[in-house]
Design an enzyme around this catalytic site. Sequence first.
Site, PDB file in Angstrom:
ATOM      1  N   GLU A 243       0.884  -1.173   0.000  1.00  0.00           N
ATOM      2  CA  GLU A 243       0.000   0.000   0.000  1.00  0.00           C
ATOM      3  C   GLU A 243       0.910   1.207   0.000  1.00  0.00           C
ATOM      4  O   GLU A 243       1.569   1.501   0.994  1.00  0.00           O
ATOM      5  CB  GLU A 243      -0.929  -0.018   1.210  1.00  0.00           C
ATOM      6  CG  GLU A 243      -2.183   0.803   0.997  1.00  0.00           C
ATOM      7  CD  GLU A 243      -2.150   2.146   1.707  1.00  0.00           C
ATOM      8  OE1 GLU A 243      -1.580   3.096   1.112  1.00  0.00           O
ATOM      9  OE2 GLU A 243      -2.669   2.240   2.810  1.00  0.00           O
ATOM     10  N   CYS A 277      -2.216   8.611   3.648  1.00  0.00           N
ATOM     11  CA  CYS A 277      -2.075   8.064   2.298  1.00  0.00           C
ATOM     12  C   CYS A 277      -3.271   8.401   1.434  1.00  0.00           C
ATOM     13  O   CYS A 277      -3.130   8.596   0.218  1.00  0.00           O
ATOM     14  CB  CYS A 277      -1.860   6.555   2.366  1.00  0.00           C
ATOM     15  SG  CYS A 277      -3.182   5.647   3.206  1.00  0.00           S
TER      16      CYS A 277
END
Length: 508
Positions: A243, A277
Amino acid sequence: MGTMTATPQLDSSDTVTVTNPATGAVAGTVRWTDPTDVTRIAASLRTAQRDWEARGATGRAKVLARYAVWLGDHRDEIERLLIAETGKSAVDAAQEVPLLIMIASYYIKTMDKALAPQKRPASLPFLAIKSITVHYRPRSVVGIIAPWNYPVANALMDAIGALAAGCAVLLKPSERTPLTAELLMRGWLESGAPEVLALAQGAREVSEAVIDNSDFIQFTGSSATGAKVMERAARRLTPVSLELGGKDPLIVLEDADVELAAHAAVWGAFFNAGQTCVSVERVYVLEPVYDAFVAAVVRDVDDLKMGAGDGHHFGAMIDDSQLAVTERHVADAVAKGARALTGGKRRSGPGIFYEPTVLVDVDHTMACMTEETFGPTLPIMKVSSAEEAVRLANDSPYGLSAAVFSKDVDRAKAVALQLDCGGVNVNDVISNLMCTTAPMGGWKTSGIGARFGGAEGLRKYCRIETVVAPRTSVGAGGNYYNNSLRALKRMNTLMTKLALRGPKRTAK
């Protein structure tokens, strides 16, 4: 301006001192792991994992339930340390433990079914003599290399799934935020859990040792580092789930609720000082509502209070190097014609703080629209149509998540399906992180695979083993060499005819 940094400092005994980036105060100390010791730690986990797997989903669920209760009982203690270690605001820190409890609660309820052996039907009638069962067998040791921006949530949101699947977990926290991981480890043992969770504290050499001694790697961090992790893992053909970075767009259509969109953009951009993120990193607004949207955003940003702990909306940046990226992006934008309607500079005084910055008159020649900033900026670009917004949103090497705002939800969903990313929120931002029933992951350089969520969040940590057993002895060995060649030919002719029935019907 100050020169404080959250980067740990080592003394001669390899004891790490971590300072609060908001105040410079010492948050605590922790001992580095000797990289050569990681092999022994992994071996111990591999031994303990066999008993952990043997408990079955029901037995593991009970342990995870006790740990979830511990997390709830110690939430205040965890958040105090989290603030001391990262300089977060209390609002930012308050999000992490509840998310972990949500994930644990979901898997406690669903892991037995998700991991249960699955019966599969025969593909052809004559194969009905076979019983086909797919089993999900956990990998022995899952290595998790976690980032610094959410040191509690990012450490355990993946570990919970791996532990639920029956794996042992070797966790390597960020060297910038090692303290909260020690507390989480203490809680695992205090809740009566077996020693199938272990820590490896350190920087690059320890990360490499974790990769070399794990059977699966979950990494969260930058795209550049993710590529290095994958390259290292490839030496042993170790599977990875990555990720990585994001440059998440938010699209405001002309029929959007402008107030709602503005509130969402401000929260999505400045939550955790933009160090998220899936934060809102760029906004495309259709011309008819552009002026109203910008005015609402500036009004909201003017009300934000920056500082660590209680009474503030968002806190410090993690260190000077991260702040420097934000400074560079803002300076580049202004030099190329953008205007900073708020902020635009580092806050004077102690601490590593950058003022919340709204940028307008931006375009894709500017780094603030194309590179991941990971700081408290909100660049807003005027566009003439939804098609232009989609084109610009997709004009990025990243593809983590996005948001679309419109009062016509069906229209927004149609736009969402034109965006090249792993998840899209309609009339909201970041909420896909709360959807524990669905996997979360990115496209393009934003990642490979997906992390927690749904049955996929457990099965990713498993190896698939198919067991084919006889239902009856009739028909066994029909294609063995000891049969006549004529019988084998008849068998193959029959198989071909039966297999072609479906394609011939479909081809008509």
